[in-house]
Design a protein around this motif. Structure first.
Motif, PDB file in Angstrom:
ATOM      1  N   ASN A  34     -55.359 -32.266   8.516  1.00  0.00           N
ATOM      2  CA  ASN A  34     -56.215 -32.218   9.700  1.00  0.00           C
ATOM      3  C   ASN A  34     -56.069 -33.471  10.549  1.00  0.00           C
ATOM      4  OD1 ASN A  34     -57.161 -29.708   8.831  1.00  0.00           O
ATOM      5  ND2 ASN A  34     -58.659 -30.700   7.507  1.00  0.00           N
ATOM      6  N   LEU A  35     -55.945 -34.620   9.888  1.00  0.00           N
ATOM      7  CA  LEU A  35     -55.727 -35.873  10.610  1.00  0.00           C
ATOM      8  C   LEU A  35     -54.382 -35.843  11.337  1.00  0.00           C
ATOM      9  CD1 LEU A  35     -57.092 -38.554  11.215  1.00  0.00           C
ATOM     10  CD2 LEU A  35     -55.924 -39.513   9.231  1.00  0.00           C
ATOM     11  N   SER A  36     -53.399 -35.187  10.758  1.00  0.00           N
ATOM     12  CA  SER A  36     -52.088 -35.046  11.398  1.00  0.00           C
ATOM     13  C   SER A  36     -52.181 -34.235  12.684  1.00  0.00           C
ATOM     14  CB  SER A  36     -51.088 -34.389  10.449  1.00  0.00           C
ATOM     15  OG  SER A  36     -50.803 -35.243   9.376  1.00  0.00           O
ATOM     16  N   VAL A  37     -52.991 -33.182  12.671  1.00  0.00           N
ATOM     17  CA  VAL A  37     -53.176 -32.372  13.884  1.00  0.00           C
ATOM     18  C   VAL A  37     -53.857 -33.219  14.961  1.00  0.00           C
ATOM     19  CG1 VAL A  37     -54.363 -30.365  14.874  1.00  0.00           C
ATOM     20  CG2 VAL A  37     -53.227 -30.181  12.653  1.00  0.00           C
ATOM     21  N   LEU A  38     -54.870 -33.984  14.587  1.00  0.00           N
ATOM     22  CA  LEU A  38     -55.550 -34.857  15.534  1.00  0.00           C
ATOM     23  C   LEU A  38     -54.571 -35.887  16.097  1.00  0.00           C
ATOM     24  CD1 LEU A  38     -58.093 -35.911  16.960  1.00  0.00           C
ATOM     25  CD2 LEU A  38     -58.544 -37.296  14.905  1.00  0.00           C
ATOM     26  N   ALA A  39     -53.788 -36.511  15.217  1.00  0.00           N
ATOM     27  CA  ALA A  39     -52.823 -37.524  15.648  1.00  0.00           C
ATOM     28  C   ALA A  39     -51.804 -36.934  16.607  1.00  0.00           C
ATOM     29  CB  ALA A  39     -52.134 -38.136  14.428  1.00  0.00           C
ATOM     30  N   THR A  41     -52.198 -34.355  18.551  1.00  0.00           N
ATOM     31  CA  THR A  41     -52.901 -34.074  19.802  1.00  0.00           C
ATOM     32  C   THR A  41     -53.060 -35.347  20.632  1.00  0.00           C
ATOM     33  OG1 THR A  41     -54.090 -32.253  18.757  1.00  0.00           O
ATOM     34  CG2 THR A  41     -55.033 -33.132  20.781  1.00  0.00           C
ATOM     35  N   LEU A  42     -53.311 -36.470  19.955  1.00  0.00           N
ATOM     36  CA  LEU A  42     -53.476 -37.753  20.641  1.00  0.00           C
ATOM     37  C   LEU A  42     -52.140 -38.412  20.986  1.00  0.00           C
ATOM     38  CD1 LEU A  42     -56.394 -39.217  18.501  1.00  0.00           C
ATOM     39  CD2 LEU A  42     -56.537 -38.210  20.794  1.00  0.00           C
ATOM     40  N   GLY A  43     -51.056 -37.881  20.435  1.00  0.00           N
ATOM     41  CA  GLY A  43     -49.734 -38.434  20.712  1.00  0.00           C
ATOM     42  C   GLY A  43     -49.458 -39.735  19.993  1.00  0.00           C
ATOM     43  N   MET A  44     -49.951 -39.847  18.764  1.00  0.00           N
ATOM     44  CA  MET A  44     -49.713 -41.055  17.966  1.00  0.00           C
ATOM     45  C   MET A  44     -49.659 -40.701  16.489  1.00  0.00           C
ATOM     46  SD  MET A  44     -53.508 -42.860  18.310  1.00  0.00           S
ATOM     47  CE  MET A  44     -53.491 -42.945  20.075  1.00  0.00           C
ATOM     48  N   GLU A  45     -49.067 -41.581  15.705  1.00  0.00           N
ATOM     49  CA  GLU A  45     -49.040 -41.404  14.251  1.00  0.00           C
ATOM     50  C   GLU A  45     -50.148 -42.255  13.656  1.00  0.00           C
ATOM     51  OE1 GLU A  45     -45.066 -41.062  12.235  1.00  0.00           O
ATOM     52  OE2 GLU A  45     -44.448 -42.023  14.114  1.00  0.00           O
ATOM     53  N   LEU A  46     -50.976 -41.633  12.831  1.00  0.00           N
ATOM     54  CA  LEU A  46     -52.121 -42.329  12.254  1.00  0.00           C
ATOM     55  C   LEU A  46     -52.057 -42.338  10.731  1.00  0.00           C
ATOM     56  CD1 LEU A  46     -55.007 -40.841  14.428  1.00  0.00           C
ATOM     57  CD2 LEU A  46     -53.839 -43.026  14.733  1.00  0.00           C
ATOM     58  N   GLU A  47     -52.545 -43.430  10.183  1.00  0.00           N
ATOM     59  CA  GLU A  47     -52.666 -43.562   8.730  1.00  0.00           C
ATOM     60  C   GLU A  47     -54.123 -43.866   8.419  1.00  0.00           C
ATOM     61  OE1 GLU A  47     -51.171 -47.181   6.499  1.00  0.00           O
ATOM     62  OE2 GLU A  47     -49.717 -45.633   5.924  1.00  0.00           O
ATOM     63  N   CYS A  64     -58.500 -45.637  11.241  1.00  0.00           N
ATOM     64  CA  CYS A  64     -57.069 -45.431  11.010  1.00  0.00           C
ATOM     65  C   CYS A  64     -56.281 -46.619  11.549  1.00  0.00           C
ATOM     66  CB  CYS A  64     -56.570 -44.177  11.731  1.00  0.00           C
ATOM     67  SG  CYS A  64     -57.332 -42.657  11.178  1.00  0.00           S
ATOM     68  N   LYS A  65     -55.061 -46.727  11.084  1.00  0.00           N
ATOM     69  CA  LYS A  65     -54.091 -47.655  11.643  1.00  0.00           C
ATOM     70  C   LYS A  65     -53.062 -46.818  12.367  1.00  0.00           C
ATOM     71  CE  LYS A  65     -53.769 -52.131  10.856  1.00  0.00           C
ATOM     72  NZ  LYS A  65     -53.182 -53.190  10.709  1.00  0.00           N
ATOM     73  N   LYS A  66     -52.667 -47.268  13.560  1.00  0.00           N
ATOM     74  CA  LYS A  66     -51.595 -46.609  14.293  1.00  0.00           C
ATOM     75  C   LYS A  66     -50.289 -47.071  13.662  1.00  0.00           C
ATOM     76  CE  LYS A  66     -49.956 -45.860  18.979  1.00  0.00           C
ATOM     77  NZ  LYS A  66     -50.146 -46.254  20.391  1.00  0.00           N
ATOM     78  N   ILE A  67     -49.527 -46.148  13.115  1.00  0.00           N
ATOM     79  CA  ILE A  67     -48.310 -46.465  12.375  1.00  0.00           C
ATOM     80  C   ILE A  67     -47.314 -47.183  13.283  1.00  0.00           C
ATOM     81  CG2 ILE A  67     -46.318 -45.469  11.158  1.00  0.00           C
ATOM     82  CD1 ILE A  67     -48.222 -43.300  10.132  1.00  0.00           C
ATOM     83  N   GLY A  68     -46.730 -48.259  12.742  1.00  0.00           N
ATOM     84  CA  GLY A  68     -45.736 -49.032  13.468  1.00  0.00           C
ATOM     85  C   GLY A  68     -46.320 -50.107  14.364  1.00  0.00           C
ATOM     86  N   THR A  69     -47.647 -50.235  14.371  1.00  0.00           N
ATOM     87  CA  THR A  69     -48.298 -51.266  15.185  1.00  0.00           C
ATOM     88  C   THR A  69     -49.395 -51.917  14.348  1.00  0.00           C
ATOM     89  OG1 THR A  69     -50.113 -49.922  16.079  1.00  0.00           O
ATOM     90  CG2 THR A  69     -47.990 -49.768  17.217  1.00  0.00           C
ATOM     91  N   ASP A  70     -50.042 -52.904  14.935  1.00  0.00           N
ATOM     92  CA  ASP A  70     -51.213 -53.519  14.298  1.00  0.00           C
ATOM     93  C   ASP A  70     -52.502 -52.995  14.917  1.00  0.00           C
ATOM     94  OD1 ASP A  70     -49.767 -55.102  12.530  1.00  0.00           O
ATOM     95  OD2 ASP A  70     -49.528 -56.724  13.978  1.00  0.00           O
ATOM     96  N   GLU A  71     -52.404 -51.872  15.624  1.00  0.00           N
ATOM     97  CA  GLU A  71     -53.559 -51.325  16.326  1.00  0.00           C
ATOM     98  C   GLU A  71     -54.426 -50.471  15.404  1.00  0.00           C
ATOM     99  OE1 GLU A  71     -52.306 -50.620  20.840  1.00  0.00           O
ATOM    100  OE2 GLU A  71     -51.067 -49.484  19.426  1.00  0.00           O
TER     101      GLU A  71
END
Length: 85
Positions: A34-39, A41-47, A64-71
């Motif tokens: 479900n988090l993958s579907v949200l991510a 939709t938002l156009g980002m990879e989330l962990e 969540c952390k945005k994958i590949g960033t410190d965001e």
């Protein structure tokens, strides 16, 4: 000819599916699929980092952390109108 199954959208009372936001809806939304579907939709990879995480006097529903960033990405999910003034 390819046949595609179609479904119908139906309005449902969310409280019939998720009785409690914190103990039912948030854990459902935080599940990887479900988090993958949200991510997506938002156009980002989330962990997923945490659920119901204390943030000052409030609790973040999903952190969540945005994958590949410190965001950081904070998800405040609501089944009804917000309860924060």
């Amino acid at each position: 000819m390819t046949h595609h199954g179609l479904g119908r959208l139906a309005r449902v009372d969310l409280r019939e599916i998720w009785q409690s936001e914190a103990s039912d809806f948030t854990p459902w939304l935080a599940q990887q699929e479900n988090l993958s579907v949200l991510a997506e939709t938002l156009g980002m990879e989330l962990e997923l980092e945490a659920q119901e995480k204390a943030v000052g006097p409030f609790r973040a529903d999903i952190l969540c952390k945005k994958i590949g960033t410190d965001e950081w990405v904070l998800v405040e999910n609501q089944l009804e109108r917000t309860d924060h003034g």
